[in-house]
Design an enzyme around this catalytic site. Sequence first.
Site, mmCIF file in Angstrom:
data_model
loop_
_atom_site.group_PDB
_atom_site.id
_atom_site.type_symbol
_atom_site.label_atom_id
_atom_site.label_comp_id
_atom_site.label_asym_id
_atom_site.label_seq_id
_atom_site.Cartn_x
_atom_site.Cartn_y
_atom_site.Cartn_z
ATOM 1 N N HIS A 60 0.821 -1.220 0.000
ATOM 2 C CA HIS A 60 0.000 0.000 0.000
ATOM 3 C C HIS A 60 0.855 1.269 0.000
ATOM 4 C CE1 HIS A 60 -3.788 -2.177 0.592
ATOM 5 N NE2 HIS A 60 -3.125 -2.950 1.430
ATOM 6 N N ASN A 133 -10.417 -2.942 1.876
ATOM 7 C CA ASN A 133 -10.036 -2.935 0.465
ATOM 8 C C ASN A 133 -11.258 -2.632 -0.402
ATOM 9 O OD1 ASN A 133 -7.256 -3.534 0.649
ATOM 10 N ND2 ASN A 133 -7.653 -5.724 0.793
ATOM 11 N N TYR A 343 0.013 -4.076 11.615
ATOM 12 C CA TYR A 343 -0.115 -2.705 11.147
ATOM 13 C C TYR A 343 0.527 -1.715 12.114
ATOM 14 C CZ TYR A 343 -2.897 -3.586 7.011
ATOM 15 O OH TYR A 343 -3.299 -3.976 5.752
#
Length: 489
Positions: A60, A133, A343
């Site tokens: 990303h 997404n 993350y």
Amino acid sequence: MTQEAHVTQGPLTTEAGAPVADNQNSETAGVGGPVLVQDQLLLEKLAHFNRERIPERVVHARGAGAYGTFTVTADVTRYTRAAFLSEVGKQTETFLRFSTVAGNLGAADAVRDPRGFALKFYTEEGNYDLVGNNTPVFFIRDAIKFPDFIHTQKRDPYTGSQEADNVFDFWGLSPESTHQVTWLFGDRGIPASYRHMDGFGSHTYQWNNEAGEAFWVKYHFKTDQGIKNLTAEEAEILAGKDPDSHQRDLREAIERGDFPSWTVSVQVMPAAEAATYRFNPFDLTKVWPHADYPLIEFGKLELNRNPENIFAEVEQSVFSPAHFVPGIGPSPDKMLQGRLFAYGDAHRYRVGINADHLPVNRPHATEARTHSRDGFLYDGRHKGAKNYEPNSFGGPFQTDRALWQPVAVTGVTGETVTPVHAEDNDFVQAGNLYRLMSEDEKERLVKNLANAISGVTRDDIADRAINNFRQADEDFGKRLEAAVQALRG
């Protein structure tokens, strides 16, 4: 249209605030002599320039973002006690970052790749990050396979290029990917813009209400601009002519007041139904049929403000699926469980331990009250307050109420496969998706896949990949085999 610059009038200064006499010429030992180490302006500028970039995201990396507003349009308090969803008409500031997955920071926008749909709600109970997404499913169902999967999508360690052998070797050996690959190589694989695509939470999450009842939910963001996609041929031309096509489209739409919006809905499953549902409801490679759990519309998302500085607000923005608020929590989805750690850890490495202090990341509707101190770029915000809990000096204290409801577990520890339900199968939903397509859509899907598989150098890898689609639908596999053979001669 150019954003108004925020420049302080007055003399140019160094970073320390001292006025700069000459910003055109370095200080030298005499006319034409060597540069002096005492020219601190020169050294400061070069040293800062060398450090202007932070590590890009491994996935990303290529993205664009905008601020917006989420408005509640229907009452969902029977399902969740989240304060920002507590009444119809309530509005919450948001920041949404779109992205491609595999490309690096300098890659083109118009490529065949899933799109990230990472949404931050600045709620009065803290920031809630919904990191999804533009597809409702994913390639794998267990986070332990994620590094391997991404390695196949990135550059080969020997050739330095993305290799079809790696891509289809992994997909062929991971049949759970068949559903997502069918989606990716279909018409929606290359959105025409970020504004003309849907978004999904993808994972299953928990909502819980004031009475303590728990529900499993899936989020859907349906674009109000309508779905628009690019063919492979259109995308190839656009990516070469305008690599920044999607970023430019989003920015210019907001600048001219054409604010993109999405209708937000949720599928709701009572928690007790999960154990006996016909397939595993926490499997990220599957969707919940709307016939079983229809969409419940509850909100509107609008993007209406561009960031003023891309690096500060888009590149340094951080999202974590572990950022929940009261009334919302995780599910046993094994991919989600891995992301809860990965993350936050990525952003602590990439941006720094105090990344959450940056304006785009810190809470906007409340104040973060923690005992975390120090670290790189700590701003001293806590001053002399005590840094432990419990304390008797008026410091922050625990609430004694969990954000989400506990989930019952049984059995022994160990490396276990995903629980199997009555209709669990890696190919059924991919076949259903194929059979829903029109004849033209099927032809484009087969053509796109055949073009990709034809680049595979080993017959066994190509055959294995094709066989997964044959198991999804016999006609699908037959057409694909013939198309690949025609291309490979």
